[in-house]
Design a protein around this motif. Structure first.
Motif, PDB file in Angstrom:
ATOM      1  N   GLN A 114       0.855  -1.193   0.000  1.00 25.79           N
ATOM      2  CA  GLN A 114       0.000   0.000   0.000  1.00 25.79           C
ATOM      3  C   GLN A 114       0.891   1.242   0.000  1.00 25.79           C
ATOM      4  O   GLN A 114       1.533   1.510   1.012  1.00 25.79           O
ATOM      5  CB  GLN A 114      -0.915   0.007   1.218  1.00 25.79           C
ATOM      6  CG  GLN A 114      -2.020  -1.030   1.104  1.00 25.79           C
ATOM      7  CD  GLN A 114      -2.764  -1.205   2.410  1.00 25.79           C
ATOM      8  OE1 GLN A 114      -2.141  -1.264   3.466  1.00 25.79           O
ATOM      9  NE2 GLN A 114      -4.077  -1.322   2.358  1.00 25.79           N
ATOM     10  N   TRP A 115       1.064   2.041  -1.075  1.00 25.04           N
ATOM     11  CA  TRP A 115       0.452   1.856  -2.343  1.00 25.04           C
ATOM     12  C   TRP A 115       1.490   2.100  -3.418  1.00 25.04           C
ATOM     13  O   TRP A 115       1.522   3.156  -4.039  1.00 25.04           O
ATOM     14  CB  TRP A 115      -0.727   2.813  -2.524  1.00 25.04           C
ATOM     15  CG  TRP A 115      -1.892   2.422  -1.658  1.00 25.04           C
ATOM     16  CD1 TRP A 115      -2.841   1.480  -1.988  1.00 25.04           C
ATOM     17  CD2 TRP A 115      -2.251   2.889  -0.366  1.00 25.04           C
ATOM     18  NE1 TRP A 115      -3.761   1.357  -0.955  1.00 25.04           N
ATOM     19  CE2 TRP A 115      -3.416   2.215   0.055  1.00 25.04           C
ATOM     20  CE3 TRP A 115      -1.682   3.819   0.518  1.00 25.04           C
ATOM     21  CZ2 TRP A 115      -4.038   2.434   1.282  1.00 25.04           C
ATOM     22  CZ3 TRP A 115      -2.305   4.027   1.746  1.00 25.04           C
ATOM     23  CH2 TRP A 115      -3.464   3.339   2.113  1.00 25.04           C
ATOM     24  N   SER A 116       2.364   1.142  -3.592  1.00 27.37           N
ATOM     25  CA  SER A 116       3.352   1.240  -4.664  1.00 27.37           C
ATOM     26  C   SER A 116       3.863  -0.155  -5.034  1.00 27.37           C
ATOM     27  O   SER A 116       3.584  -1.141  -4.354  1.00 27.37           O
ATOM     28  CB  SER A 116       4.523   2.128  -4.239  1.00 27.37           C
ATOM     29  OG  SER A 116       5.399   1.403  -3.407  1.00 27.37           O
ATOM     30  N   SER A 145       3.035  -9.780  -2.083  1.00 22.78           N
ATOM     31  CA  SER A 145       2.545  -8.546  -1.491  1.00 22.78           C
ATOM     32  C   SER A 145       2.963  -8.513  -0.031  1.00 22.78           C
ATOM     33  O   SER A 145       3.086  -9.557   0.603  1.00 22.78           O
ATOM     34  CB  SER A 145       1.022  -8.498  -1.593  1.00 22.78           C
ATOM     35  OG  SER A 145       0.519  -7.522  -0.702  1.00 22.78           O
ATOM     36  N   HIS A 150      -3.019  -7.228  -4.195  1.00 18.02           N
ATOM     37  CA  HIS A 150      -2.878  -6.261  -5.279  1.00 18.02           C
ATOM     38  C   HIS A 150      -2.914  -7.064  -6.574  1.00 18.02           C
ATOM     39  O   HIS A 150      -2.841  -8.292  -6.543  1.00 18.02           O
ATOM     40  CB  HIS A 150      -1.546  -5.516  -5.196  1.00 18.02           C
ATOM     41  CG  HIS A 150      -1.347  -4.758  -3.915  1.00 18.02           C
ATOM     42  ND1 HIS A 150      -1.821  -3.492  -3.721  1.00 18.02           N
ATOM     43  CD2 HIS A 150      -0.718  -5.104  -2.762  1.00 18.02           C
ATOM     44  CE1 HIS A 150      -1.500  -3.090  -2.504  1.00 18.02           C
ATOM     45  NE2 HIS A 150      -0.834  -4.045  -1.898  1.00 18.02           N
ATOM     46  N   CYS A 185      -2.497  -1.165 -10.735  1.00 22.77           N
ATOM     47  CA  CYS A 185      -2.961  -2.132  -9.759  1.00 22.77           C
ATOM     48  C   CYS A 185      -4.446  -2.324 -10.045  1.00 22.77           C
ATOM     49  O   CYS A 185      -5.195  -1.359 -10.090  1.00 22.77           O
ATOM     50  CB  CYS A 185      -2.756  -1.633  -8.333  1.00 22.77           C
ATOM     51  SG  CYS A 185      -3.438  -2.768  -7.109  1.00 22.77           S
ATOM     52  N   CYS A 189      -7.326  -1.940  -3.228  1.00 19.06           N
ATOM     53  CA  CYS A 189      -6.439  -2.247  -2.099  1.00 19.06           C
ATOM     54  C   CYS A 189      -6.381  -1.121  -1.078  1.00 19.06           C
ATOM     55  O   CYS A 189      -5.442  -1.023  -0.307  1.00 19.06           O
ATOM     56  CB  CYS A 189      -5.041  -2.579  -2.614  1.00 19.06           C
ATOM     57  SG  CYS A 189      -4.339  -1.291  -3.659  1.00 19.06           S
ATOM     58  N   GLN A 192      -5.587   4.675  -1.592  1.00 17.40           N
ATOM     59  CA  GLN A 192      -4.750   5.173  -2.690  1.00 17.40           C
ATOM     60  C   GLN A 192      -4.607   4.152  -3.822  1.00 17.40           C
ATOM     61  O   GLN A 192      -3.667   4.226  -4.617  1.00 17.40           O
ATOM     62  CB  GLN A 192      -3.364   5.543  -2.152  1.00 17.40           C
ATOM     63  CG  GLN A 192      -3.374   6.702  -1.187  1.00 17.40           C
ATOM     64  CD  GLN A 192      -3.626   8.024  -1.889  1.00 17.40           C
ATOM     65  OE1 GLN A 192      -2.964   8.360  -2.855  1.00 17.40           O
ATOM     66  NE2 GLN A 192      -4.610   8.769  -1.429  1.00 17.40           N
ATOM     67  N   HIS A 193      -5.537   3.200  -3.893  1.00 13.18           N
ATOM     68  CA  HIS A 193      -5.473   2.159  -4.936  1.00 13.18           C
ATOM     69  C   HIS A 193      -5.297   2.758  -6.327  1.00 13.18           C
ATOM     70  O   HIS A 193      -4.465   2.312  -7.117  1.00 13.18           O
ATOM     71  CB  HIS A 193      -6.745   1.310  -4.863  1.00 13.18           C
ATOM     72  CG  HIS A 193      -7.103   0.617  -6.128  1.00 13.18           C
ATOM     73  ND1 HIS A 193      -6.373  -0.450  -6.613  1.00 13.18           N
ATOM     74  CD2 HIS A 193      -8.082   0.850  -7.030  1.00 13.18           C
ATOM     75  CE1 HIS A 193      -6.913  -0.846  -7.762  1.00 13.18           C
ATOM     76  NE2 HIS A 193      -7.939  -0.079  -8.029  1.00 13.18           N
ATOM     77  N   MET A 196      -1.825   3.796  -7.357  1.00 12.47           N
ATOM     78  CA  MET A 196      -0.771   2.786  -7.329  1.00 12.47           C
ATOM     79  C   MET A 196      -0.313   2.493  -8.755  1.00 12.47           C
ATOM     80  O   MET A 196      -0.607   1.458  -9.336  1.00 12.47           O
ATOM     81  CB  MET A 196      -1.313   1.518  -6.652  1.00 12.47           C
ATOM     82  CG  MET A 196      -0.229   0.561  -6.220  1.00 12.47           C
ATOM     83  SD  MET A 196      -0.894  -0.687  -5.137  1.00 12.47           S
ATOM     84  CE  MET A 196       0.382  -1.934  -5.330  1.00 12.47           C
ATOM     85  N   GLY A 238       3.640   7.767  -1.539  1.00 11.64           N
ATOM     86  CA  GLY A 238       2.256   7.571  -1.949  1.00 11.64           C
ATOM     87  C   GLY A 238       1.285   8.399  -1.106  1.00 11.64           C
ATOM     88  O   GLY A 238       0.217   8.786  -1.572  1.00 11.64           O
ATOM     89  N   CYS A 239       1.646   8.671   0.137  1.00 14.53           N
ATOM     90  CA  CYS A 239       0.723   9.339   1.064  1.00 14.53           C
ATOM     91  C   CYS A 239       1.216  10.680   1.583  1.00 14.53           C
ATOM     92  O   CYS A 239       0.444  11.448   2.134  1.00 14.53           O
ATOM     93  CB  CYS A 239       0.446   8.439   2.264  1.00 14.53           C
ATOM     94  SG  CYS A 239      -0.235   6.846   1.817  1.00 14.53           S
TER      95      CYS A 239
END
Ligand code: CUA
Length: 319
Positions: A114-116, A145, A150, A185, A189, A192-193, A196, A238-239
Motif C-alpha cells: 500500500q500503495w506502490s 505482497s 494487489h 494495480c 487495495c 490510494q489504490h 498505485m 504515496g501518502c
C-alpha cells in the motif's frame, strides 16, 4: 480485404501492443469482435427481412403450418459449435504460452504494498514504481505482497496477475517495443489504490546494463539522497507530499522539519528526529490534527536503523 481492415481498426481500440503475446491476444479479440458483429448482422438483418417478407397482407391470410427443419437446425447448432470450439482452442493456446515460464529469464522480484510497486533486481538494486528491462529478452516477474491483495497489470503487454501476501505468483513477458508502459494495480487495495501506478521502461541491453550499474551505487550515496530513494521505495511518497504542502492520505512533509505540529488532542509537538522516528515506527502514537490515524502501517521491523537515519536526513533537506 474487409477482414484485414476491420481487424486493423479493432486493434486501434486496444492499448499499444508491445509483446508477441499481446498481438496474439488482439488477433483473438478482433476475431471475437468481428464474428460477433457478423452474427449480429445476420440475426437482426434476417429478422427484419423475414418480418417484412411474411407480413400478413390481408385479415384472412393464413400462414403455412411449419413444424421444423432438421437441416437448418443442424446448421445453426453445428456452425456456432465449431466456432466456439475454435475460440476455446485458440484462447487455450495463448493462455498456455502466457503461463509457461521461460527458462533462463531475467528474474525480478516485485512486491505490491500500500500503495506502490517495489521491484528488486538480483544485484540488489531496488526501485519503486519503475521496472526497467532490456528489449527482446524474456523477463519473469516473481510477485508477492507485503500487506493486502494487489494485482499487477500491464495493458500494453496484456498480462495481469494477482500479488498475494504470503505466497509467490509469477508472470513473464518479452517486450518487442521500446518505450514506457503503464503498470496498474487492478485489485482494490485501499484509499490510494487508484494512485498505485508504475512505469515499465523498455530499453536497449546497453542502456539497461548502464542503468543497473548506476543504481547499484545506492549504498555509497550520501544519507539524504539515500533517504530520498527510500522514501519512494518504502512507498512513503504515496501518502506524504514532499514537493509542496498538499495533503494526500497523510500530512505533507514539505518544510515540516524544525516546525511544531499540532496533534489530535490539541497539544503541540516539535518535529525533530525523535518525533519522526516515533511516527515511522509507531504511526498512531501522535496523530496530526485533522487526520484519523490507523491508515499508516507500522514500519517497526520494516526499516533498519541506517534506513531511518537516511529517511530523517532526507526530510531535513526539504525544510
Ligand atoms: Cu494495490 Cu490496488
Amino acid at each position: 480485404m474487409l477482414w484485414m481492415s476491420t481487424t486493423a481498426h479493432a486493434k486501434k481500440l486496444m492499448p499499444t501492443s508491445a509483446t508477441e503475446i499481446a498481438s496474439q491476444v488482439d488477433n483473438l479479440y478482433s476475431f471475437l469482435l468481428i464474428s460477433s458483429f457478423i452474427a449480429c448482422a445476420i440475426l437482426i438483418g434476417g429478422m427484419i427481412y423475414f418480418a417484412h417478407k411474411y407480413k400478413r397482407k390481408s385479415v384472412n391470410a393464413k400462414s403455412a403450418y411449419i413444424t421444423h427443419n432438421v437441416f437448418l437446425e443442424f446448421l445453426w447448432s453445428f456452425i456456432p459449435l465449431v466456432i466456439f470450439l475454435a475460440v476455446f482452442a485458440w484462447g487455450w493456446l495463448i493462455y498456455h504460452d502466457m503461463r509457461t515460464m521461460p527458462q533462463n529469464a531475467l528474474e525480478i522480484h516485485v512486491r505490491g504494498k500500500q500503495w506502490s510497486w517495489e521491484a528488486e533486481y538480483k544485484s540488489g538494486v531496488k526501485t519503486a514504481n519503475l521496472i526497467k528491462v532490456p528489449i527482446n529478452k524474456d523477463v519473469k516477474l516473481i510477485l508477492t505482497s507485503t500487506d493486502v491483495l494487489h494485482s499487477f497489470y500491464v495493458p500494453s503487454f496484456r498480462i495481469k496477475q494477482d500479488a498475494v501476501p504470503g505466497r509467490y505468483t509469477s508472470l513473464w513477458f518479452k517486450a518487442n517495443k521500446f518505450g514506457e508502459f503503464h503498470i496498474f494495480c487492478t485489485e482494490y487495495c485501499g484509499t490510494q489504490h487508484s494512485g498505485m501506478l508504475g512505469k515499465l521502461h523498455v530499453v536497449t541491453q546497453e542502456e539497461y546494463d548502464a542503468w543497473l550499474e548506476e543504481e547499484s551505487k545506492f549504498s555509497t550515496l550520501p544519507l539524504a539522497q539515500k533517504g530520498e530513494k527510500l522514501f519512494q521505495i518504502k512507498a512513503c511518497s504515496g501518502c506524504h507530499s514532499t514537493a509542496d504542502k498538499s495533503v494526500k492520505a497523510g500530512p505533507a512533509l514539505y518544510q515540516k522539519f524544525g516546525t511544531e505540529e499540532e496533534i489530535k488532542d490539541g497539544s503541540k509537538v516539535a518535529v525533530d528526529e525523535a518525533y519522526l522516528r516515533e511516527s515511522i515506527l509507531d504511526p498512531n502514537a501522535k496523530i496530526v490534527k485533522g487526520f484519523n490515524g490507523g491508515v499508516m502501517p507500522t514500519f517497526q521491523g520494516q526499516v533498519s536503523e541506517d534506513e531511518l537515519a537516511a529517511l530523517i536526513e532526507y526530510l531535513k533537506t526539504i525544510k
